[in-house]
Design a protein around this motif. Structure first.
Motif, PDB file in Angstrom:
ATOM      1  N   ASP A 174       0.815  -1.209   0.000  1.00 24.74           N
ATOM      2  CA  ASP A 174       0.000   0.000   0.000  1.00 24.74           C
ATOM      3  C   ASP A 174       0.852   1.264   0.000  1.00 24.74           C
ATOM      4  N   THR A 175       2.157   1.095   0.159  1.00 24.18           N
ATOM      5  CA  THR A 175       3.055   2.246   0.156  1.00 24.18           C
ATOM      6  C   THR A 175       2.981   2.984  -1.172  1.00 24.18           C
ATOM      7  N   ALA A 176       2.709   4.279  -1.113  1.00 27.20           N
ATOM      8  CA  ALA A 176       2.535   5.093  -2.313  1.00 27.20           C
ATOM      9  C   ALA A 176       2.292   6.540  -1.903  1.00 27.20           C
ATOM     10  N   VAL A 177       2.294   7.399  -2.897  1.00 26.90           N
ATOM     11  CA  VAL A 177       1.776   8.759  -2.699  1.00 26.90           C
ATOM     12  C   VAL A 177       0.294   8.710  -3.039  1.00 26.90           C
ATOM     13  N   TYR A 178      -0.521   9.179  -2.120  1.00 23.78           N
ATOM     14  CA  TYR A 178      -1.968   9.156  -2.306  1.00 23.78           C
ATOM     15  C   TYR A 178      -2.443  10.550  -2.697  1.00 23.78           C
ATOM     16  N   TYR A 179      -3.263  10.581  -3.752  1.00 27.46           N
ATOM     17  CA  TYR A 179      -3.767  11.830  -4.288  1.00 27.46           C
ATOM     18  C   TYR A 179      -5.293  11.874  -4.196  1.00 27.46           C
ATOM     19  N   CYS A 180      -5.801  13.028  -3.835  1.00 32.17           N
ATOM     20  CA  CYS A 180      -7.235  13.290  -3.827  1.00 32.17           C
ATOM     21  C   CYS A 180      -7.612  13.931  -5.161  1.00 32.17           C
ATOM     22  N   HIS A 181      -8.778  13.563  -5.656  1.00 29.35           N
ATOM     23  CA  HIS A 181      -9.296  14.127  -6.909  1.00 29.35           C
ATOM     24  C   HIS A 181     -10.771  14.466  -6.719  1.00 29.35           C
ATOM     25  N   ALA A 182     -11.190  15.596  -7.289  1.00 29.97           N
ATOM     26  CA  ALA A 182     -12.597  15.982  -7.162  1.00 29.97           C
ATOM     27  C   ALA A 182     -13.096  16.627  -8.443  1.00 29.97           C
ATOM     28  N   GLU A 183     -14.345  16.337  -8.759  1.00 30.57           N
ATOM     29  CA  GLU A 183     -15.052  16.992  -9.864  1.00 30.57           C
ATOM     30  C   GLU A 183     -15.850  18.149  -9.252  1.00 30.57           C
ATOM     31  N   VAL A 184     -15.388  19.364  -9.469  1.00 28.65           N
ATOM     32  CA  VAL A 184     -15.940  20.520  -8.755  1.00 28.65           C
ATOM     33  C   VAL A 184     -16.748  21.397  -9.698  1.00 28.65           C
ATOM     34  N   ASN A 185     -17.927  21.773  -9.237  1.00 27.40           N
ATOM     35  CA  ASN A 185     -18.783  22.698  -9.968  1.00 27.40           C
ATOM     36  C   ASN A 185     -18.614  24.097  -9.391  1.00 27.40           C
ATOM     37  N   THR A 186     -18.347  25.054 -10.264  1.00 27.86           N
ATOM     38  CA  THR A 186     -18.217  26.445  -9.858  1.00 27.86           C
ATOM     39  C   THR A 186     -19.083  27.316 -10.781  1.00 27.86           C
ATOM     40  N   ILE A 187     -19.351  28.514 -10.363  1.00 22.61           N
ATOM     41  CA  ILE A 187     -20.117  29.443 -11.196  1.00 22.61           C
ATOM     42  C   ILE A 187     -19.139  30.358 -11.916  1.00 22.61           C
ATOM     43  N   ASN A 188     -19.249  30.361 -13.246  1.00 27.07           N
ATOM     44  CA  ASN A 188     -18.425  31.264 -14.055  1.00 27.07           C
ATOM     45  C   ASN A 188     -18.971  32.674 -13.874  1.00 27.07           C
ATOM     46  N   ILE A 189     -18.164  33.537 -13.301  1.00 28.58           N
ATOM     47  CA  ILE A 189     -18.625  34.888 -12.969  1.00 28.58           C
ATOM     48  C   ILE A 189     -19.023  35.661 -14.221  1.00 28.58           C
ATOM     49  N   ARG A 190     -18.299  35.449 -15.319  1.00 27.88           N
ATOM     50  CA  ARG A 190     -18.557  36.217 -16.548  1.00 27.88           C
ATOM     51  C   ARG A 190     -19.834  35.763 -17.235  1.00 27.88           C
ATOM     52  N   SER A 191     -20.030  34.420 -17.300  1.00 26.67           N
ATOM     53  CA  SER A 191     -21.169  33.902 -18.055  1.00 26.67           C
ATOM     54  C   SER A 191     -22.357  33.530 -17.175  1.00 26.67           C
ATOM     55  N   SER A 192     -22.102  33.447 -15.864  1.00 29.90           N
ATOM     56  CA  SER A 192     -23.116  32.991 -14.893  1.00 29.90           C
ATOM     57  C   SER A 192     -23.526  31.553 -15.121  1.00 29.90           C
ATOM     58  N   LYS A 193     -22.718  30.822 -15.902  1.00 32.24           N
ATOM     59  CA  LYS A 193     -22.997  29.410 -16.121  1.00 32.24           C
ATOM     60  C   LYS A 193     -22.173  28.557 -15.158  1.00 32.24           C
ATOM     61  N   ILE A 194     -22.589  27.310 -15.031  1.00 35.37           N
ATOM     62  CA  ILE A 194     -21.878  26.387 -14.152  1.00 35.37           C
ATOM     63  C   ILE A 194     -20.750  25.711 -14.924  1.00 35.37           C
ATOM     64  N   ASP A 195     -19.550  25.805 -14.394  1.00 38.19           N
ATOM     65  CA  ASP A 195     -18.394  25.103 -14.943  1.00 38.19           C
ATOM     66  C   ASP A 195     -18.083  23.897 -14.075  1.00 38.19           C
ATOM     67  N   SER A 196     -17.712  22.790 -14.702  1.00 40.11           N
ATOM     68  CA  SER A 196     -17.299  21.592 -13.974  1.00 40.11           C
ATOM     69  C   SER A 196     -15.866  21.261 -14.373  1.00 40.11           C
ATOM     70  N   SER A 197     -14.984  21.198 -13.396  1.00 37.49           N
ATOM     71  CA  SER A 197     -13.568  20.955 -13.674  1.00 37.49           C
ATOM     72  C   SER A 197     -13.008  19.933 -12.693  1.00 37.49           C
ATOM     73  N   ASP A 198     -11.917  19.303 -13.103  1.00 39.37           N
ATOM     74  CA  ASP A 198     -11.229  18.332 -12.265  1.00 39.37           C
ATOM     75  C   ASP A 198     -10.084  19.003 -11.511  1.00 39.37           C
ATOM     76  N   TYR A 199      -9.958  18.664 -10.239  1.00 40.18           N
ATOM     77  CA  TYR A 199      -8.886  19.202  -9.419  1.00 40.18           C
ATOM     78  C   TYR A 199      -8.187  18.072  -8.679  1.00 40.18           C
ATOM     79  N   TRP A 200      -6.885  18.269  -8.440  1.00 39.81           N
ATOM     80  CA  TRP A 200      -6.063  17.291  -7.726  1.00 39.81           C
ATOM     81  C   TRP A 200      -5.425  17.925  -6.504  1.00 39.81           C
ATOM     82  N   GLY A 201      -5.248  17.115  -5.486  1.00 41.91           N
ATOM     83  CA  GLY A 201      -4.454  17.532  -4.345  1.00 41.91           C
ATOM     84  C   GLY A 201      -2.972  17.372  -4.639  1.00 41.91           C
ATOM     85  N   GLN A 202      -2.155  17.792  -3.687  1.00 48.15           N
ATOM     86  CA  GLN A 202      -0.700  17.783  -3.877  1.00 48.15           C
ATOM     87  C   GLN A 202      -0.092  16.414  -3.582  1.00 48.15           C
ATOM     88  N   GLY A 203      -0.849  15.532  -2.990  1.00 44.74           N
ATOM     89  CA  GLY A 203      -0.358  14.200  -2.670  1.00 44.74           C
ATOM     90  C   GLY A 203       0.171  14.109  -1.253  1.00 44.74           C
TER      91      GLY A 203
END
Length: 125
Positions: A89-118
């Motif tokens: 199980d020894t490894a670098v463990y990374y968190c990943h999330a699919e995050v929804n944010t509001i685009n301030i310019r368009s007022s639409k919802i953006d969905s993007s992938d983000y990673w932790g630093q490990g």
């Protein structure tokens, strides 16, 4: 900007336990799936566990019965409880999330992938 910050890694003897945490911060509307991956030097990043927003969990065969993923949507946080740890199980463990944010310019919802630093998890035999 969204950031994922992990914590909880460390050194543990075989058979021991660790609990990883990952908290997302920023202009977050909501978070879809949250996942934990792990990677060892020279190898690809492998999926360990997934939690849907509704809390449905799935696991890699190698960790089933030993690891438990959970999340607190109010805190934008996902956890990975790791029991009966093995040297493999020894490894670098990374968190990943699919995050929804509001685009301030368009007022639409953006969905993007983000990673932790490990965070490093080392299991000694």
């Amino acid at each position: 900007q969204v950031q994922l910050v992990e914590s909880g890694g460390g050194l543990v003897q075989a058979g021991g336990s660790l609990r990883l945490s990952c908290t997302a911060s920023g202009r977050i509307l909501s978070i879809n799936d949250m996942r934990w991956y792990r990677q060892t030097p020279g190898k690809q990043r492998d999926l360990v566990a997934t939690s849907t927003r509704g809390g449905v969990a799935s696991y890699a065969d190698s960790v089933k019965g030993r690891f438990t993923i959970s999340r607190d949507n109010a805190k934008n946080t996902v956890y990975l409880q790791m029991n009966s740890l093995k040297p493999e199980d020894t490894a670098v463990y990374y968190c990943h999330a699919e995050v929804n944010t509001i685009n301030i310019r368009s007022s639409k919802i953006d969905s993007s992938d983000y990673w932790g630093q490990g965070t490093q998890v080392t299991v000694s035999s």
